[in-house]
Motif scaffolding. Structure first.
Motif, PDB file in Angstrom:
ATOM      1  N   ALA A 157       0.826  -1.205   0.000  1.00 33.46           N
ATOM      2  CA  ALA A 157       0.000   0.000   0.000  1.00 33.46           C
ATOM      3  C   ALA A 157       0.863   1.260   0.000  1.00 33.46           C
ATOM      4  O   ALA A 157       0.444   2.295  -0.513  1.00 33.46           O
ATOM      5  CB  ALA A 157      -0.935   0.003   1.205  1.00 33.46           C
ATOM      6  N   LEU A 158       2.056   1.171   0.540  1.00 34.38           N
ATOM      7  CA  LEU A 158       2.963   2.318   0.570  1.00 34.38           C
ATOM      8  C   LEU A 158       3.725   2.501  -0.732  1.00 34.38           C
ATOM      9  O   LEU A 158       4.252   3.574  -1.001  1.00 34.38           O
ATOM     10  CB  LEU A 158       3.973   2.163   1.711  1.00 34.38           C
ATOM     11  CG  LEU A 158       3.404   2.158   3.120  1.00 34.38           C
ATOM     12  CD1 LEU A 158       4.525   1.883   4.125  1.00 34.38           C
ATOM     13  CD2 LEU A 158       2.711   3.466   3.437  1.00 34.38           C
ATOM     14  N   SER A 159       3.811   1.446  -1.533  1.00 36.79           N
ATOM     15  CA  SER A 159       4.592   1.484  -2.769  1.00 36.79           C
ATOM     16  C   SER A 159       3.828   2.257  -3.832  1.00 36.79           C
ATOM     17  O   SER A 159       2.618   2.101  -3.972  1.00 36.79           O
ATOM     18  CB  SER A 159       4.864   0.069  -3.276  1.00 36.79           C
ATOM     19  OG  SER A 159       5.588  -0.661  -2.322  1.00 36.79           O
ATOM     20  N   PRO A 160       4.544   3.084  -4.602  1.00 36.88           N
ATOM     21  CA  PRO A 160       3.856   3.793  -5.689  1.00 36.88           C
ATOM     22  C   PRO A 160       3.410   2.784  -6.745  1.00 36.88           C
ATOM     23  O   PRO A 160       4.045   1.746  -6.931  1.00 36.88           O
ATOM     24  CB  PRO A 160       4.936   4.733  -6.239  1.00 36.88           C
ATOM     25  CG  PRO A 160       6.224   4.146  -5.808  1.00 36.88           C
ATOM     26  CD  PRO A 160       5.949   3.376  -4.538  1.00 36.88           C
ATOM     27  N   PRO A 161       2.307   3.074  -7.429  1.00 35.54           N
ATOM     28  CA  PRO A 161       1.861   2.153  -8.474  1.00 35.54           C
ATOM     29  C   PRO A 161       2.901   2.086  -9.588  1.00 35.54           C
ATOM     30  O   PRO A 161       3.613   3.054  -9.854  1.00 35.54           O
ATOM     31  CB  PRO A 161       0.555   2.762  -8.966  1.00 35.54           C
ATOM     32  CG  PRO A 161       0.562   4.170  -8.493  1.00 35.54           C
ATOM     33  CD  PRO A 161       1.478   4.245  -7.304  1.00 35.54           C
ATOM     34  N   GLU A 162       2.951   0.929 -10.203  1.00 39.00           N
ATOM     35  CA  GLU A 162       3.906   0.764 -11.302  1.00 39.00           C
ATOM     36  C   GLU A 162       3.422   1.543 -12.512  1.00 39.00           C
ATOM     37  O   GLU A 162       2.234   1.564 -12.815  1.00 39.00           O
ATOM     38  CB  GLU A 162       4.046  -0.712 -11.675  1.00 39.00           C
ATOM     39  CG  GLU A 162       4.774  -1.516 -10.639  1.00 39.00           C
ATOM     40  CD  GLU A 162       5.055  -2.934 -11.128  1.00 39.00           C
ATOM     41  OE1 GLU A 162       5.206  -3.134 -12.346  1.00 39.00           O
ATOM     42  OE2 GLU A 162       5.110  -3.827 -10.280  1.00 39.00           O
ATOM     43  N   ALA A 163       4.361   2.160 -13.200  1.00 38.50           N
ATOM     44  CA  ALA A 163       4.034   2.877 -14.431  1.00 38.50           C
ATOM     45  C   ALA A 163       3.777   1.850 -15.529  1.00 38.50           C
ATOM     46  O   ALA A 163       4.414   0.795 -15.555  1.00 38.50           O
ATOM     47  CB  ALA A 163       5.186   3.802 -14.817  1.00 38.50           C
ATOM     48  N   PRO A 164       2.846   2.133 -16.425  1.00 35.86           N
ATOM     49  CA  PRO A 164       2.627   1.190 -17.527  1.00 35.86           C
ATOM     50  C   PRO A 164       3.866   1.118 -18.404  1.00 35.86           C
ATOM     51  O   PRO A 164       4.639   2.079 -18.497  1.00 35.86           O
ATOM     52  CB  PRO A 164       1.443   1.786 -18.283  1.00 35.86           C
ATOM     53  CG  PRO A 164       1.368   3.217 -17.856  1.00 35.86           C
ATOM     54  CD  PRO A 164       2.008   3.304 -16.501  1.00 35.86           C
ATOM     55  N   PRO A 165       4.096  -0.011 -19.055  1.00 34.70           N
ATOM     56  CA  PRO A 165       5.270  -0.125 -19.915  1.00 34.70           C
ATOM     57  C   PRO A 165       5.153   0.838 -21.089  1.00 34.70           C
ATOM     58  O   PRO A 165       4.049   1.157 -21.546  1.00 34.70           O
ATOM     59  CB  PRO A 165       5.243  -1.582 -20.391  1.00 34.70           C
ATOM     60  CG  PRO A 165       3.849  -2.032 -20.165  1.00 34.70           C
ATOM     61  CD  PRO A 165       3.286  -1.206 -19.056  1.00 34.70           C
ATOM     62  N   PRO A 166       6.280   1.347 -21.575  1.00 31.19           N
ATOM     63  CA  PRO A 166       6.216   2.283 -22.705  1.00 31.19           C
ATOM     64  C   PRO A 166       5.700   1.562 -23.959  1.00 31.19           C
ATOM     65  O   PRO A 166       5.933   0.387 -24.163  1.00 31.19           O
ATOM     66  CB  PRO A 166       7.677   2.715 -22.877  1.00 31.19           C
ATOM     67  CG  PRO A 166       8.492   1.678 -22.225  1.00 31.19           C
ATOM     68  CD  PRO A 166       7.634   1.059 -21.150  1.00 31.19           C
ATOM     69  N   ALA A 167       4.988   2.331 -24.775  1.00 29.14           N
ATOM     70  CA  ALA A 167       4.483   1.764 -26.032  1.00 29.14           C
ATOM     71  C   ALA A 167       5.670   1.575 -26.982  1.00 29.14           C
ATOM     72  O   ALA A 167       6.559   2.419 -27.068  1.00 29.14           O
ATOM     73  CB  ALA A 167       3.463   2.707 -26.631  1.00 29.14           C
TER      74      ALA A 167
END
Length: 68
Positions: free
Chosen positions: A54-64
């Motif tokens: 819950a403390l971890s930032p959400p993962e960024a989506p992979p680049p297109a």
């Protein structure tokens, strides 16, 4: 060896675990596998893992790929 008793504000299960970990003879101490098989330990580990996630930032989506 001798050590002061674990405070009674802790559960009897935790006090028992501490007692087993402080056995003078290492052969009498539980191994990591035995500790992690205990249901109350698994419950607390799972709760801690949820807290950390819950403390971890959400993962960024992979680049297109191939799109600029």
């Amino acid at each position: 060896g001798k050590y002061p008793p674990v405070a009674t504000r802790y559960t009897s299960k935790l006090r028992g675990l501490v007692d087993s970990l402080l056995k003078q003879d290492p052969r009498e101490r539980p191994g990591v596998d035995a500790i992690l098989r205990q249901s109350y330990v698994r419950t607390h580990v799972a709760r801690y893992a949820q807290h950390v996630m819950a403390l971890s930032p959400p993962e960024a989506p992979p680049p297109a790929l191939g799109v600029e």
